[in-house]
Design a protein around this motif. Sequence first.
Motif, PDB file in Angstrom:
ATOM      1  N   PRO A   9       0.838  -1.206   0.000  1.00 44.17           N
ATOM      2  CA  PRO A   9       0.000   0.000   0.000  1.00 44.17           C
ATOM      3  C   PRO A   9       0.867   1.248   0.000  1.00 44.17           C
ATOM      4  O   PRO A   9       1.891   1.298   0.694  1.00 44.17           O
ATOM      5  CB  PRO A   9      -0.802  -0.124   1.293  1.00 44.17           C
ATOM      6  N   THR A  10       0.505   2.233  -0.783  1.00 42.66           N
ATOM      7  CA  THR A  10       1.292   3.455  -0.925  1.00 42.66           C
ATOM      8  C   THR A  10       0.350   4.654  -1.002  1.00 42.66           C
ATOM      9  O   THR A  10      -0.858   4.488  -1.233  1.00 42.66           O
ATOM     10  CB  THR A  10       2.138   3.427  -2.215  1.00 42.66           C
ATOM     11  N   PRO A  11       0.874   5.872  -0.841  1.00 46.72           N
ATOM     12  CA  PRO A  11       0.058   7.047  -1.162  1.00 46.72           C
ATOM     13  C   PRO A  11      -0.398   6.971  -2.616  1.00 46.72           C
ATOM     14  O   PRO A  11       0.350   6.521  -3.487  1.00 46.72           O
ATOM     15  CB  PRO A  11       1.025   8.217  -0.942  1.00 46.72           C
ATOM     16  N   SER A  12      -1.615   7.389  -2.873  1.00 43.33           N
ATOM     17  CA  SER A  12      -2.158   7.222  -4.226  1.00 43.33           C
ATOM     18  C   SER A  12      -2.565   8.531  -4.884  1.00 43.33           C
ATOM     19  O   SER A  12      -2.874   8.553  -6.076  1.00 43.33           O
ATOM     20  CB  SER A  12      -3.368   6.286  -4.183  1.00 43.33           C
ATOM     21  N   ASP A  13      -2.588   9.630  -4.144  1.00 48.66           N
ATOM     22  CA  ASP A  13      -2.923  10.925  -4.736  1.00 48.66           C
ATOM     23  C   ASP A  13      -2.106  12.012  -4.038  1.00 48.66           C
ATOM     24  O   ASP A  13      -1.334  11.729  -3.124  1.00 48.66           O
ATOM     25  CB  ASP A  13      -4.427  11.209  -4.635  1.00 48.66           C
ATOM     26  N   PHE A  14      -2.264  13.243  -4.476  1.00 47.05           N
ATOM     27  CA  PHE A  14      -1.443  14.330  -3.936  1.00 47.05           C
ATOM     28  C   PHE A  14      -1.716  14.589  -2.459  1.00 47.05           C
ATOM     29  O   PHE A  14      -0.810  14.978  -1.713  1.00 47.05           O
ATOM     30  CB  PHE A  14      -1.685  15.602  -4.747  1.00 47.05           C
ATOM     31  N   TYR A  15      -2.945  14.405  -2.019  1.00 42.46           N
ATOM     32  CA  TYR A  15      -3.254  14.617  -0.606  1.00 42.46           C
ATOM     33  C   TYR A  15      -2.549  13.578   0.263  1.00 42.46           C
ATOM     34  O   TYR A  15      -1.979  13.911   1.310  1.00 42.46           O
ATOM     35  CB  TYR A  15      -4.775  14.565  -0.387  1.00 42.46           C
ATOM     36  N   GLU A  16      -2.605  12.341  -0.165  1.00 38.47           N
ATOM     37  CA  GLU A  16      -1.927  11.292   0.598  1.00 38.47           C
ATOM     38  C   GLU A  16      -0.412  11.447   0.531  1.00 38.47           C
ATOM     39  O   GLU A  16       0.291  11.148   1.493  1.00 38.47           O
ATOM     40  CB  GLU A  16      -2.350   9.919   0.079  1.00 38.47           C
ATOM     41  N   LEU A  17       0.093  11.916  -0.614  1.00 34.32           N
ATOM     42  CA  LEU A  17       1.529  12.128  -0.744  1.00 34.32           C
ATOM     43  C   LEU A  17       2.013  13.209   0.219  1.00 34.32           C
ATOM     44  O   LEU A  17       3.087  13.085   0.832  1.00 34.32           O
ATOM     45  CB  LEU A  17       1.874  12.506  -2.186  1.00 34.32           C
ATOM     46  N   LEU A  18       1.209  14.262   0.385  1.00 29.88           N
ATOM     47  CA  LEU A  18       1.563  15.335   1.315  1.00 29.88           C
ATOM     48  C   LEU A  18       1.107  15.038   2.745  1.00 29.88           C
ATOM     49  O   LEU A  18       1.369  15.825   3.655  1.00 29.88           O
ATOM     50  CB  LEU A  18       0.956  16.661   0.844  1.00 29.88           C
ATOM     51  N   VAL A  32      10.224  11.466  -5.809  1.00 35.79           N
ATOM     52  CA  VAL A  32       9.162  11.801  -4.875  1.00 35.79           C
ATOM     53  C   VAL A  32       9.178  13.293  -4.550  1.00 35.79           C
ATOM     54  O   VAL A  32       8.120  13.930  -4.393  1.00 35.79           O
ATOM     55  CB  VAL A  32       9.257  10.934  -3.595  1.00 35.79           C
ATOM     56  N   CYS A  33      10.363  13.900  -4.465  1.00 41.42           N
ATOM     57  CA  CYS A  33      10.436  15.337  -4.184  1.00 41.42           C
ATOM     58  C   CYS A  33       9.913  16.156  -5.353  1.00 41.42           C
ATOM     59  O   CYS A  33       9.278  17.208  -5.147  1.00 41.42           O
ATOM     60  CB  CYS A  33      11.878  15.731  -3.858  1.00 41.42           C
ATOM     61  N   GLU A  34      10.144  15.683  -6.561  1.00 45.26           N
ATOM     62  CA  GLU A  34       9.598  16.380  -7.719  1.00 45.26           C
ATOM     63  C   GLU A  34       8.066  16.348  -7.691  1.00 45.26           C
ATOM     64  O   GLU A  34       7.401  17.350  -7.963  1.00 45.26           O
ATOM     65  CB  GLU A  34      10.111  15.739  -9.006  1.00 45.26           C
ATOM     66  N   LEU A  35       7.512  15.193  -7.336  1.00 42.51           N
ATOM     67  CA  LEU A  35       6.065  15.085  -7.243  1.00 42.51           C
ATOM     68  C   LEU A  35       5.505  15.894  -6.075  1.00 42.51           C
ATOM     69  O   LEU A  35       4.420  16.482  -6.172  1.00 42.51           O
ATOM     70  CB  LEU A  35       5.670  13.611  -7.093  1.00 42.51           C
ATOM     71  N   VAL A  36       6.227  15.948  -4.963  1.00 45.03           N
ATOM     72  CA  VAL A  36       5.792  16.748  -3.822  1.00 45.03           C
ATOM     73  C   VAL A  36       5.747  18.222  -4.206  1.00 45.03           C
ATOM     74  O   VAL A  36       4.801  18.951  -3.839  1.00 45.03           O
ATOM     75  CB  VAL A  36       6.715  16.520  -2.607  1.00 45.03           C
ATOM     76  N   ASN A  37       6.746  18.687  -4.941  1.00 43.03           N
ATOM     77  CA  ASN A  37       6.747  20.077  -5.414  1.00 43.03           C
ATOM     78  C   ASN A  37       5.542  20.363  -6.300  1.00 43.03           C
ATOM     79  O   ASN A  37       4.867  21.394  -6.158  1.00 43.03           O
ATOM     80  CB  ASN A  37       8.034  20.366  -6.194  1.00 43.03           C
ATOM     81  N   ILE A  38       5.273  19.471  -7.242  1.00 44.04           N
ATOM     82  CA  ILE A  38       4.141  19.663  -8.148  1.00 44.04           C
ATOM     83  C   ILE A  38       2.825  19.624  -7.375  1.00 44.04           C
ATOM     84  O   ILE A  38       1.916  20.429  -7.600  1.00 44.04           O
ATOM     85  CB  ILE A  38       4.154  18.587  -9.256  1.00 44.04           C
ATOM     86  N   ALA A  39       2.717  18.673  -6.435  1.00 38.10           N
ATOM     87  CA  ALA A  39       1.502  18.565  -5.622  1.00 38.10           C
ATOM     88  C   ALA A  39       1.269  19.852  -4.832  1.00 38.10           C
ATOM     89  O   ALA A  39       0.131  20.350  -4.746  1.00 38.10           O
ATOM     90  CB  ALA A  39       1.611  17.367  -4.678  1.00 38.10           C
ATOM     91  N   TYR A  40       2.333  20.402  -4.259  1.00 36.24           N
ATOM     92  CA  TYR A  40       2.212  21.631  -3.471  1.00 36.24           C
ATOM     93  C   TYR A  40       1.777  22.800  -4.352  1.00 36.24           C
ATOM     94  O   TYR A  40       0.903  23.592  -3.971  1.00 36.24           O
ATOM     95  CB  TYR A  40       3.540  21.942  -2.792  1.00 36.24           C
ATOM     96  N   ASP A  41       2.360  22.904  -5.535  1.00 31.72           N
ATOM     97  CA  ASP A  41       1.995  23.996  -6.444  1.00 31.72           C
ATOM     98  C   ASP A  41       0.527  23.914  -6.855  1.00 31.72           C
ATOM     99  O   ASP A  41      -0.180  24.934  -6.911  1.00 31.72           O
ATOM    100  CB  ASP A  41       2.879  23.953  -7.689  1.00 31.72           C
ATOM    101  N   ILE A  42       0.052  22.714  -7.163  1.00 33.77           N
ATOM    102  CA  ILE A  42      -1.336  22.548  -7.613  1.00 33.77           C
ATOM    103  C   ILE A  42      -2.319  22.783  -6.468  1.00 33.77           C
ATOM    104  O   ILE A  42      -3.313  23.502  -6.616  1.00 33.77           O
ATOM    105  CB  ILE A  42      -1.533  21.143  -8.228  1.00 33.77           C
ATOM    106  N   LEU A  43      -2.042  22.215  -5.294  1.00 29.33           N
ATOM    107  CA  LEU A  43      -2.988  22.312  -4.181  1.00 29.33           C
ATOM    108  C   LEU A  43      -2.978  23.675  -3.504  1.00 29.33           C
ATOM    109  O   LEU A  43      -3.939  24.028  -2.813  1.00 29.33           O
ATOM    110  CB  LEU A  43      -2.693  21.216  -3.153  1.00 29.33           C
ATOM    111  N   SER A  44      -1.926  24.441  -3.693  1.00 19.83           N
ATOM    112  CA  SER A  44      -1.881  25.779  -3.096  1.00 19.83           C
ATOM    113  C   SER A  44      -2.520  26.833  -4.001  1.00 19.83           C
ATOM    114  O   SER A  44      -2.713  27.973  -3.593  1.00 19.83           O
ATOM    115  CB  SER A  44      -0.439  26.181  -2.776  1.00 19.83           C
TER     116      SER A  44
END
Length: 385
Positions: free
Chosen positions: A117-126, A160-172
């Motif tokens: 089981p892993t994080p599956s979307d940006f909310y779970e990733l963050l 994972v850090c690249e995805l975290v950056n993208i997730a933060y930009d989109i969700l903010s």
Amino acid sequence: MERTRRFRAITVRRQNVGRMLPCMFLFFFVGTAVVILHRNAPLHRLASTHSSRFSGDYCSHKPLLQRSLGRRPAPPRSLRLKAVENQPSSSTDIIWTSEGSRFRVLDEEDMESVGKPTPSDFYELLNIGENANKTQLKKAYRAIFRQCHPDVVGSEANDVCELVNIAYDILSDEEQRSIYDSELEQYKKMEGEAFDGRPKSEWGPNANVTENRAVFVDELTCIGCRMCSGVAPETFGIEETWGRARVKTQWGNTEENIADAIDSCPVDCIYWVQRKQLPLLEYIMGVCNRINIAAMMNGRMSPDNPFQRAESFLKSRKNSKIDASYNRDTLRIHNDKLQSAIANAWLQLPNHIREDLWPKYSKFQEGEDGAQEGQEGGGGEGSSR
């Protein structure tokens, strides 16, 4: 006059007997053939061959004699088999143990590396809830980078850090977040919740502490005959939506009863599987496309195979990488590709980083209670089939 009437009656009787003789001979020969075939194999096996599960022959209305051609011997009733942990095989093949038991095993290497089981979307990733505000979002983002920056962890953290950056930009960004939320909601309606490592069936009282086997029903092949639930009612049940058999309690009955239930299946849709692979198989079974039993009996094949789809799930996770096709426009659309990329990137991190930052996914329970209770936010309880 009376004489003529009697003569006509005798003539009619003779004509009726003449018409019945061919039918009598036909019934005699068919009955003899059935008796001979029944001596060679149990009657419930006559409709099934080793290859019919994949060709669809099991659901065609062929005459009994024709369906019996090419049948394989029925396995012995006793299925007291040993574990096949070290026996490699593709899931599209069936492993027959020396005791005659049917076993199916997913790719061991893929299962070990990406079958968690892993994080599956940006909310779970963050590691935040879907209602998190900007302050909570920023706090979660900084907490991840303090421990997960490539300068601290190394190249394993790049993706994972690249995805975290993208997730933060989109969700903010409110507009981008609104688009992403809408796409995520649609995806969950279509596909259900993500794989959380929990088995759908309960673990029953008749298994020993070291038991590593579980029972799995390929519901796409099941024709709803209810034989298994009649033989081992505490283990097997019938799901209401499609009328197919399903394991409700692992080891709800004794091994002998379960063996008899497996042996009674006319289409061989019940298998022993490894306990650690059961959660993924049951999750995949819940998202497979189905057709009704009437369509199956008319010769239509199911569009899915749970074992092949489980392997495709593992391969997708293993091969999904961050590349030039990923950008902030395409990543606003939540889909299988993005979900697999998040899983792949997250699984590259060292275990201690995953355990510290994402404790919800830190342990992959093999057939027990599943993933641990997580922190606030991040995914649900898994799909209910």
